[in-house]
Write a protein that holds these residues in place. Structure first.
Motif, PDB file in Angstrom:
ATOM      1  N   LYS A   1      14.214  38.387  -7.281  1.00  0.00           N
ATOM      2  CA  LYS A   1      14.781  37.507  -6.250  1.00  0.00           C
ATOM      3  C   LYS A   1      14.146  37.694  -4.883  1.00  0.00           C
ATOM      4  O   LYS A   1      14.316  36.862  -3.992  1.00  0.00           O
ATOM      5  N   LYS A   2      13.393  38.784  -4.696  1.00  0.00           N
ATOM      6  CA  LYS A   2      12.747  39.013  -3.393  1.00  0.00           C
ATOM      7  C   LYS A   2      11.529  38.121  -3.201  1.00  0.00           C
ATOM      8  O   LYS A   2      11.288  37.613  -2.108  1.00  0.00           O
TER       9      LYS A   2
ATOM     10  N   SER B   1      10.946  34.357  -2.516  1.00  0.00           N
ATOM     11  CA  SER B   1      11.563  33.423  -3.461  1.00  0.00           C
ATOM     12  C   SER B   1      12.212  32.258  -2.717  1.00  0.00           C
ATOM     13  O   SER B   1      12.676  32.409  -1.590  1.00  0.00           O
ATOM     14  N   ILE B   2      12.230  31.123  -3.364  1.00  0.00           N
ATOM     15  CA  ILE B   2      12.846  29.934  -2.784  1.00  0.00           C
ATOM     16  C   ILE B   2      14.347  29.927  -3.074  1.00  0.00           C
ATOM     17  O   ILE B   2      15.165  29.681  -2.210  1.00  0.00           O
TER      18      ILE B   2
ATOM     19  N   PRO C   1      18.441  33.916  -7.780  1.00  0.00           N
ATOM     20  CA  PRO C   1      19.001  33.733  -9.126  1.00  0.00           C
ATOM     21  C   PRO C   1      20.528  33.785  -9.109  1.00  0.00           C
ATOM     22  O   PRO C   1      21.116  34.680  -8.524  1.00  0.00           O
ATOM     23  N   LYS C   2      21.147  32.796  -9.757  1.00  0.00           N
ATOM     24  CA  LYS C   2      22.610  32.724  -9.742  1.00  0.00           C
ATOM     25  C   LYS C   2      23.222  33.005 -11.112  1.00  0.00           C
ATOM     26  O   LYS C   2      24.342  33.469 -11.193  1.00  0.00           O
ATOM     27  N   ILE C   3      22.500  32.698 -12.175  1.00  0.00           N
ATOM     28  CA  ILE C   3      23.099  32.806 -13.501  1.00  0.00           C
ATOM     29  C   ILE C   3      22.356  33.803 -14.389  1.00  0.00           C
ATOM     30  O   ILE C   3      22.907  34.813 -14.800  1.00  0.00           O
ATOM     31  N   ASP C   4      21.078  33.538 -14.678  1.00  0.00           N
ATOM     32  CA  ASP C   4      20.346  34.386 -15.615  1.00  0.00           C
ATOM     33  C   ASP C   4      18.853  34.322 -15.295  1.00  0.00           C
ATOM     34  O   ASP C   4      18.225  33.282 -15.468  1.00  0.00           O
ATOM     35  N   SER C   5      18.301  35.432 -14.842  1.00  0.00           N
ATOM     36  CA  SER C   5      16.881  35.447 -14.456  1.00  0.00           C
ATOM     37  C   SER C   5      15.951  35.768 -15.634  1.00  0.00           C
ATOM     38  O   SER C   5      14.737  35.825 -15.459  1.00  0.00           O
ATOM     39  N   THR C   6      16.511  35.937 -16.831  1.00  0.00           N
ATOM     40  CA  THR C   6      15.687  36.225 -18.005  1.00  0.00           C
ATOM     41  C   THR C   6      14.648  35.128 -18.212  1.00  0.00           C
ATOM     42  O   THR C   6      14.986  33.945 -18.280  1.00  0.00           O
ATOM     43  N   GLY C   7      13.388  35.526 -18.298  1.00  0.00           N
ATOM     44  CA  GLY C   7      12.319  34.559 -18.534  1.00  0.00           C
ATOM     45  C   GLY C   7      11.731  33.957 -17.277  1.00  0.00           C
ATOM     46  O   GLY C   7      10.726  33.231 -17.338  1.00  0.00           O
ATOM     47  N   SER C   8      12.316  34.245 -16.118  1.00  0.00           N
ATOM     48  CA  SER C   8      11.825  33.641 -14.870  1.00  0.00           C
ATOM     49  C   SER C   8      10.413  34.107 -14.516  1.00  0.00           C
ATOM     50  O   SER C   8       9.617  33.332 -13.984  1.00  0.00           O
ATOM     51  N   GLY C   9      10.110  35.366 -14.819  1.00  0.00           N
ATOM     52  CA  GLY C   9       8.750  35.862 -14.569  1.00  0.00           C
ATOM     53  C   GLY C   9       7.727  35.133 -15.416  1.00  0.00           C
ATOM     54  O   GLY C   9       6.606  34.845 -14.961  1.00  0.00           O
ATOM     55  N   ASP C  10       8.098  34.802 -16.640  1.00  0.00           N
ATOM     56  CA  ASP C  10       7.209  34.033 -17.524  1.00  0.00           C
ATOM     57  C   ASP C  10       6.963  32.640 -16.943  1.00  0.00           C
ATOM     58  O   ASP C  10       5.835  32.130 -16.962  1.00  0.00           O
TER      59      ASP C  10
ATOM     60  N   CYS D   1      10.074  26.691  -9.753  1.00  0.00           N
ATOM     61  CA  CYS D   1      10.292  26.566 -11.194  1.00  0.00           C
ATOM     62  C   CYS D   1      11.040  27.777 -11.757  1.00  0.00           C
ATOM     63  O   CYS D   1      11.955  27.627 -12.570  1.00  0.00           O
ATOM     64  N   ALA D   2      10.664  28.972 -11.299  1.00  0.00           N
ATOM     65  CA  ALA D   2      11.347  30.194 -11.757  1.00  0.00           C
ATOM     66  C   ALA D   2      12.797  30.202 -11.304  1.00  0.00           C
ATOM     67  O   ALA D   2      13.698  30.602 -12.046  1.00  0.00           O
ATOM     68  N   GLY D   3      13.038  29.742 -10.070  1.00  0.00           N
ATOM     69  CA  GLY D   3      14.395  29.693  -9.528  1.00  0.00           C
ATOM     70  C   GLY D   3      15.281  28.695 -10.261  1.00  0.00           C
ATOM     71  O   GLY D   3      16.443  28.970 -10.542  1.00  0.00           O
ATOM     72  N   LEU D   4      14.713  27.535 -10.581  1.00  0.00           N
ATOM     73  CA  LEU D   4      15.464  26.534 -11.336  1.00  0.00           C
ATOM     74  C   LEU D   4      15.830  27.077 -12.718  1.00  0.00           C
ATOM     75  O   LEU D   4      16.939  26.883 -13.208  1.00  0.00           O
TER      76      LEU D   4
END
Length: 196
Positions: A112-113, A128-129, A132-141, A168-171
């Motif tokens: 999130k930084k 970050s724009i 993360p509010k729900i689940d950051s799993t996979g955001s790095g990918d 895109c990662a944030g969404l």
């Protein structure tokens, strides 16, 4: 033949057909010397994501790959490489630029930084724009994939590429698991909202 041998054989025979090869290394089954040797051979095409997790922590190290187009790792993985658990991450990257010297781009993500992009021995930090509010799993990918797409098509500079990747990662992090499908209208809507 094992799955790894089949993949390695396919890469050796077919890598010339592809402009780029994206490899997400989660450290489960691909910790194999022959395959790593092949990846180093096709390094100019290689876009590489190294991930640390509870299964492989401390054993899935990025320094086993000599060179490539893009390499992305999270802060924990980067700190494992440098053997520095604490300290300012920007200074740590600056003191260890040699890790990225044989890659066109290096990426160190901080969730999130934000993310540090290393290009031509310069460090660019893009916050970050979205948080993360729900689940950051996979955001790095998602971040790496979008950044790679932007660079492959040469439509955006490094900062623009990183901003789009953060969006895109944030969404993605604002939905549970990997159910969310990115689309151009959703990205455009987010961009318009941010730019207002």
């Amino acid at each position: 033949a094992s799955e790894i041998e089949k993949i390695n054989y396919f890469l050796v025979k077919n890598y010339k057909k592809y402009d780029h090869i994206i490899f997400f290394n989660y450290g489960y089954i691909f910790n194999e010397k022959k395959l790593k040797k092949t990846f180093n051979k096709i390094s100019k095409k290689l876009i590489l994501n190294i991930q640390s997790n509870s299964y492989n922590f401390g054993y899935n190290l990025a320094n086993e790959y000599n060179k490539g187009n893009i390499i992305s790792l999270d802060e924990a993985e980067f700190r494992l490489l440098t053997k520095e658990k604490d300290g300012d991450i920007t200074k740590l990257i600056k003191n260890n630029l040699k890790i990225f010297r044989n890659f066109k781009f290096g990426i160190v993500t901080q969730g999130k930084k934000g993310a540090h992009i290393i290009v031509k021995n310069k460090i660019i930090f893009i916050p970050s724009i979205f948080k993360p509010k729900i689940d950051s799993t996979g955001s790095g990918d998602i971040f790496l994939t979008m950044f790679a797409i932007c660079q492959i098509f040469s439509k955006f500079n490094v900062i623009e590429s990183a901003i789009l990747s953060h969006i895109c990662a944030g969404l993605h992090a604002n939905d549970l698991g990997n159910r969310f499908n990115l689309s151009l209208p959703i990205i455009n809507k987010s961009l318009n909202s941010i730019l207002k």
